[in-house]
Enzyme design. Structure first.
Site, PDB file in Angstrom:
ATOM      1  N   ASP A   1      36.816   5.268  49.251  1.00 43.24           N
ATOM      2  CA  ASP A   1      38.004   6.117  49.146  1.00 43.24           C
ATOM      3  C   ASP A   1      38.220   6.593  47.707  1.00 43.24           C
ATOM      4  O   ASP A   1      38.643   7.733  47.485  1.00 43.24           O
ATOM      5  CB  ASP A   1      39.236   5.393  49.665  1.00 43.24           C
ATOM      6  CG  ASP A   1      39.361   5.435  51.187  1.00 43.24           C
ATOM      7  OD1 ASP A   1      38.606   6.195  51.840  1.00 43.24           O
ATOM      8  OD2 ASP A   1      40.216   4.717  51.725  1.00 43.24           O
TER       9      ASP A   1
ATOM     10  N   HIS B   1      35.668  15.928  55.976  1.00 42.47           N
ATOM     11  CA  HIS B   1      36.959  16.583  55.762  1.00 42.47           C
ATOM     12  C   HIS B   1      36.956  17.412  54.474  1.00 42.47           C
ATOM     13  O   HIS B   1      37.586  18.465  54.420  1.00 42.47           O
ATOM     14  CB  HIS B   1      38.081  15.548  55.705  1.00 42.47           C
ATOM     15  CG  HIS B   1      38.380  14.919  57.028  1.00 42.47           C
ATOM     16  ND1 HIS B   1      38.880  13.641  57.131  1.00 42.47           N
ATOM     17  CD2 HIS B   1      38.252  15.376  58.305  1.00 42.47           C
ATOM     18  CE1 HIS B   1      39.050  13.346  58.415  1.00 42.47           C
ATOM     19  NE2 HIS B   1      38.673  14.387  59.142  1.00 42.47           N
TER      20      HIS B   1
ATOM     21  N   GLU C   1      33.274  -5.993  52.180  1.00 37.38           N
ATOM     22  CA  GLU C   1      33.521  -4.905  53.126  1.00 37.38           C
ATOM     23  C   GLU C   1      34.814  -4.161  52.801  1.00 37.38           C
ATOM     24  O   GLU C   1      34.859  -2.927  52.837  1.00 37.38           O
ATOM     25  CB  GLU C   1      33.553  -5.464  54.555  1.00 37.38           C
ATOM     26  CG  GLU C   1      32.210  -6.042  54.969  1.00 37.38           C
ATOM     27  CD  GLU C   1      32.292  -7.268  55.863  1.00 37.38           C
ATOM     28  OE1 GLU C   1      31.225  -7.816  56.189  1.00 37.38           O
ATOM     29  OE2 GLU C   1      33.419  -7.693  56.219  1.00 37.38           O
TER      30      GLU C   1
ATOM     31  N   ARG D   1      30.284  -4.602  59.823  1.00 38.71           N
ATOM     32  CA  ARG D   1      31.530  -4.064  59.267  1.00 38.71           C
ATOM     33  C   ARG D   1      31.263  -3.068  58.138  1.00 38.71           C
ATOM     34  O   ARG D   1      32.008  -2.109  57.972  1.00 38.71           O
ATOM     35  CB  ARG D   1      32.427  -5.209  58.778  1.00 38.71           C
ATOM     36  CG  ARG D   1      33.091  -5.947  59.936  1.00 38.71           C
ATOM     37  CD  ARG D   1      33.819  -7.227  59.517  1.00 38.71           C
ATOM     38  NE  ARG D   1      34.593  -7.132  58.320  1.00 38.71           N
ATOM     39  CZ  ARG D   1      35.906  -7.369  58.242  1.00 38.71           C
ATOM     40  NH1 ARG D   1      36.595  -7.693  59.313  1.00 38.71           N
ATOM     41  NH2 ARG D   1      36.531  -7.311  57.086  1.00 38.71           N
TER      42      ARG D   1
ATOM     43  N   SER E   1      33.912 -10.449  54.002  1.00 32.90           N
ATOM     44  CA  SER E   1      35.144  -9.657  54.101  1.00 32.90           C
ATOM     45  C   SER E   1      35.526  -8.976  52.795  1.00 32.90           C
ATOM     46  O   SER E   1      35.888  -7.798  52.790  1.00 32.90           O
ATOM     47  CB  SER E   1      36.312 -10.528  54.581  1.00 32.90           C
ATOM     48  OG  SER E   1      36.124 -10.917  55.925  1.00 32.90           O
TER      49      SER E   1
ATOM     50  N   ARG F   1      35.581  11.234  55.809  1.00 30.36           N
ATOM     51  CA  ARG F   1      36.304  11.871  54.703  1.00 30.36           C
ATOM     52  C   ARG F   1      35.431  12.910  53.995  1.00 30.36           C
ATOM     53  O   ARG F   1      35.929  13.960  53.584  1.00 30.36           O
ATOM     54  CB  ARG F   1      36.800  10.828  53.707  1.00 30.36           C
ATOM     55  CG  ARG F   1      37.999  10.070  54.186  1.00 30.36           C
ATOM     56  CD  ARG F   1      39.240  10.973  54.274  1.00 30.36           C
ATOM     57  NE  ARG F   1      40.382  10.187  54.682  1.00 30.36           N
ATOM     58  CZ  ARG F   1      40.978  10.287  55.870  1.00 30.36           C
ATOM     59  NH1 ARG F   1      40.537  11.143  56.768  1.00 30.36           N
ATOM     60  NH2 ARG F   1      41.997   9.527  56.167  1.00 30.36           N
TER      61      ARG F   1
ATOM     62  N   SER G   1      24.177  -8.042  50.890  1.00 28.28           N
ATOM     63  CA  SER G   1      22.991  -8.781  50.437  1.00 28.28           C
ATOM     64  C   SER G   1      21.940  -7.878  49.838  1.00 28.28           C
ATOM     65  O   SER G   1      21.148  -8.301  49.003  1.00 28.28           O
ATOM     66  CB  SER G   1      22.371  -9.551  51.612  1.00 28.28           C
ATOM     67  OG  SER G   1      21.799  -8.636  52.549  1.00 28.28           O
TER      68      SER G   1
END
Length: 184
Positions: free
Chosen positions: A159, A60, A151, A46, A148, A57, A88
């Protein structure tokens, strides 16, 4: 707990986790991105998906950025930046890539939960994300399974880097949209 309550808990975890990122380290990484000839980003599982979103991005914006392992990825050179996103910091394939990038003389950035890891120690720039690593899911740092939280935080951090790079390079959404795929 229902889905809305879980969503709020996840958002609270993300806000707390990302508030702990050291601003100076983030700013140093922005400068490294802006001054790199080419930028290569890698991650496993992930984290690799988050790397692809980040590279998209950067493309872009107009940066020369690549996902490691894609068939169109050029060779890494000493003027380049290699960014490894690894909870990790010990993922074998990423350690190997990081060692190779270091031997070539490229600048290395590690985004990890474990700055003392192999990748963290090899890095010139280290961003610590205070989240549990996949193998550390019993730590109680998150209600979410495995890695999770890391990630998700990785994507949001990427971003945020994009926004800062845009600010420093006078890029804006109209320019970015012009580089967006239009074959669909």
């Amino acid at each position: 707990m229902n889905a809305a309550a879980y969503t709020q808990e996840i958002l609270d975890e993300l806000k707390h986790t990302l508030s702990m990122v050291k601003e100076e380290a983030a700013e140093n990484l922005v400068e490294a991105i802006l001054h790199a000839n080419k930028i290569f980003v890698a991650g496993g599982g992930r984290s690799g998906f988050m790397a692809k979103a980040f590279v998209m991005r950067m493309m872009h914006i107009g940066l020369d950025a690549y996902v490691v392992g894609e068939t169109v990825t050029p060779n890494l050179e000493s003027e380049d930046l290699f960014i490894a996103g690894s909870g990790s910091g010990e993922t074998e394939s990423l350690v190997s890539m990081t060692e190779k990038a270091k031997n070539i003389g490229a600048s290395i950035a590690a985004i990890t939960t474990n700055p003392a890891s192999t990748i963290g120690r090899l890095a010139d720039h280290t961003i610590e994300i205070h989240a549990q690593a996949k193998a550390d899911s019993a730590s109680g740092k998150s209600i979410q399974p495995m890695g999770s939280l890391f990630e998700q935080a990785l994507l949001l951090f990427y971003d945020a880097l994009i926004l800062r790079v845009m600010e420093k390079s006078d890029a804006h959404s109209d320019i970015m949209y012009g580089r967006h795929a239009n074959l669909e």
